[in-house]
Design a protein around this motif. Structure first.
Motif, PDB file in Angstrom:
ATOM      1  N   LYS A 112      80.823   7.504 -30.226  1.00  8.24           N
ATOM      2  CA  LYS A 112      80.113   6.875 -29.115  1.00  8.24           C
ATOM      3  C   LYS A 112      80.928   5.684 -28.620  1.00  8.24           C
ATOM      4  O   LYS A 112      81.507   4.951 -29.403  1.00  8.24           O
ATOM      5  CB  LYS A 112      78.724   6.448 -29.548  1.00  8.24           C
ATOM      6  N   ILE A 113      80.937   5.536 -27.314  1.00  7.94           N
ATOM      7  CA  ILE A 113      81.752   4.507 -26.675  1.00  7.94           C
ATOM      8  C   ILE A 113      80.856   3.529 -25.935  1.00  7.94           C
ATOM      9  O   ILE A 113      79.961   3.941 -25.193  1.00  7.94           O
ATOM     10  CB  ILE A 113      82.731   5.143 -25.660  1.00  7.94           C
ATOM     11  N   LYS A 114      81.111   2.246 -26.135  1.00  7.94           N
ATOM     12  CA  LYS A 114      80.372   1.233 -25.385  1.00  7.94           C
ATOM     13  C   LYS A 114      81.058   1.076 -24.035  1.00  7.94           C
ATOM     14  O   LYS A 114      82.254   0.790 -23.943  1.00  7.94           O
ATOM     15  CB  LYS A 114      80.348  -0.100 -26.128  1.00  7.94           C
ATOM     16  N   ASN A 119      76.104  -0.044 -21.728  1.00  4.14           N
ATOM     17  CA  ASN A 119      75.494   1.197 -22.198  1.00  4.14           C
ATOM     18  C   ASN A 119      76.432   1.901 -23.171  1.00  4.14           C
ATOM     19  O   ASN A 119      77.633   1.631 -23.206  1.00  4.14           O
ATOM     20  CB  ASN A 119      75.175   2.128 -21.026  1.00  4.14           C
ATOM     21  N   VAL A 120      75.874   2.823 -23.932  1.00  3.69           N
ATOM     22  CA  VAL A 120      76.657   3.582 -24.900  1.00  3.69           C
ATOM     23  C   VAL A 120      76.638   5.050 -24.482  1.00  3.69           C
ATOM     24  O   VAL A 120      75.580   5.583 -24.125  1.00  3.69           O
ATOM     25  CB  VAL A 120      76.081   3.417 -26.322  1.00  3.69           C
ATOM     26  N   SER A 122      78.179   9.103 -25.392  1.00  2.23           N
ATOM     27  CA  SER A 122      78.813   9.999 -26.357  1.00  2.23           C
ATOM     28  C   SER A 122      80.068  10.601 -25.743  1.00  2.23           C
ATOM     29  O   SER A 122      80.147  10.814 -24.532  1.00  2.23           O
ATOM     30  CB  SER A 122      77.844  11.123 -26.735  1.00  2.23           C
ATOM     31  N   ARG A 123      81.034  10.897 -26.590  1.00  2.02           N
ATOM     32  CA  ARG A 123      82.238  11.598 -26.132  1.00  2.02           C
ATOM     33  C   ARG A 123      81.988  13.100 -26.026  1.00  2.02           C
ATOM     34  O   ARG A 123      82.854  13.844 -25.590  1.00  2.02           O
ATOM     35  CB  ARG A 123      83.394  11.317 -27.084  1.00  2.02           C
TER      36      ARG A 123
END
Length: 174
Positions: A112-114, A119-120, A122-123
Motif C-alpha cells: 500500500k502506498i501513501k 490517502n492510501v 493498493s498497488r
C-alpha cells in the motif's frame, strides 16, 4: 525497457486467465486501450507486462521462480478478475496474484502506498469483467484484505473517456 522506478522490472503487470481473452479478445483490447491512455498521459514510457500468447507464455510446468519472479517485480499489478480467475488452483491466481501480493508486501515500497493527498492506495488494481458469485468475491476480498473496489466492466466494454477512473488512479500511483 525497464520501469520508471529503478527497483522494478515493469511498471504494470497484467494478470488474467487465457480463457478470458478468447472470442472478443477483451483483455487484449483492454491492454491496448490502457497503453494508449498511458502514452497520452505520461511523458515517460510506461512498461506493461502482458503475456498475450498462450503458446510461448509461462505455463504451470515452467520454473516460476526464474521465469516469473522478475516479471512480477512491478509497480502496479492489474488482475483481470473473472469467474475463471477466482480459482485457488489456477496458475494466474497462485503464481501471479498471491505471489505479487507477497512480493509487494516485502519490497521497500510496500503493498500500500501513501499518496500525496494523504490517502492510501493498493498497488493491486483489480478489474472485474464478470459478476462474481459470493464465494469468488470472498476469495478475492480475503486476499486483498478489503472490499473489492476495483474498476468494473461487467459489460466487457472498457470505456476510457477523457480522464477515466483508471487513468486517475494510475496517475496517483505513478
Amino acid at each position: 525497457m525497464a520501469s520508471i522506478l529503478s527497483n522494478f522490472e515493469y511498471d504494470i503487470f497484467i494478470s488474467y486467465r487465457q480463457k478470458d481473452n478468447k472470442g472478443e479478445h477483451w483483455v487484449t483490447n483492454f491492454v491496448n486501450a490502457l497503453k494508449t491512455e498511458l502514452e497520452a498521459t505520461f511523458k515517460e514510457d510506461i512498461t506493461i507486462y502482458f503475456d498475450e500468447n498462450p503458446h510461448d507464455g509461462l505455463l504451470a510446468n515452467h520454473d516460476v521462480d526464474d521465469s516469473l519472479k522478475e516479471k512480477l517485480r512491478c509497480l502496479i499489478f492489474i488482475p483481470i478478475i473473472s469467474q475463471t480467475y477466482c480459482d485457488k488452483k489456477s496458475f494466474a491466481w497462485e503464481s501471479e496474484f498471491v505471489a505479487f501480493k507477497k512480493m509487494a508486501s516485502q519490497d521497500p515500497l510496500g503493498l500500500k502506498i501513501k499518496l500525496s493527498n494523504g490517502n492510501v492506495a493498493s498497488r493491486i488494481l483489480p478489474i472485474c469483467i464478470h459478476a462474481l458469485d459470493e464465494t469468488d468475491k470472498q476469495l478475492v476480498e480475503g486476499e486483498l484484505g478489503s472490499a473489492l473496489r476495483g474498476l468494473n466492466s461487467s459489460t466487457k466494454q472498457l470505456v476510457l473517456p477523457g480522464r477515466s477512473k483508471l487513468r486517475k488512479r494510475m496517475q496517483r500511483l505513478i
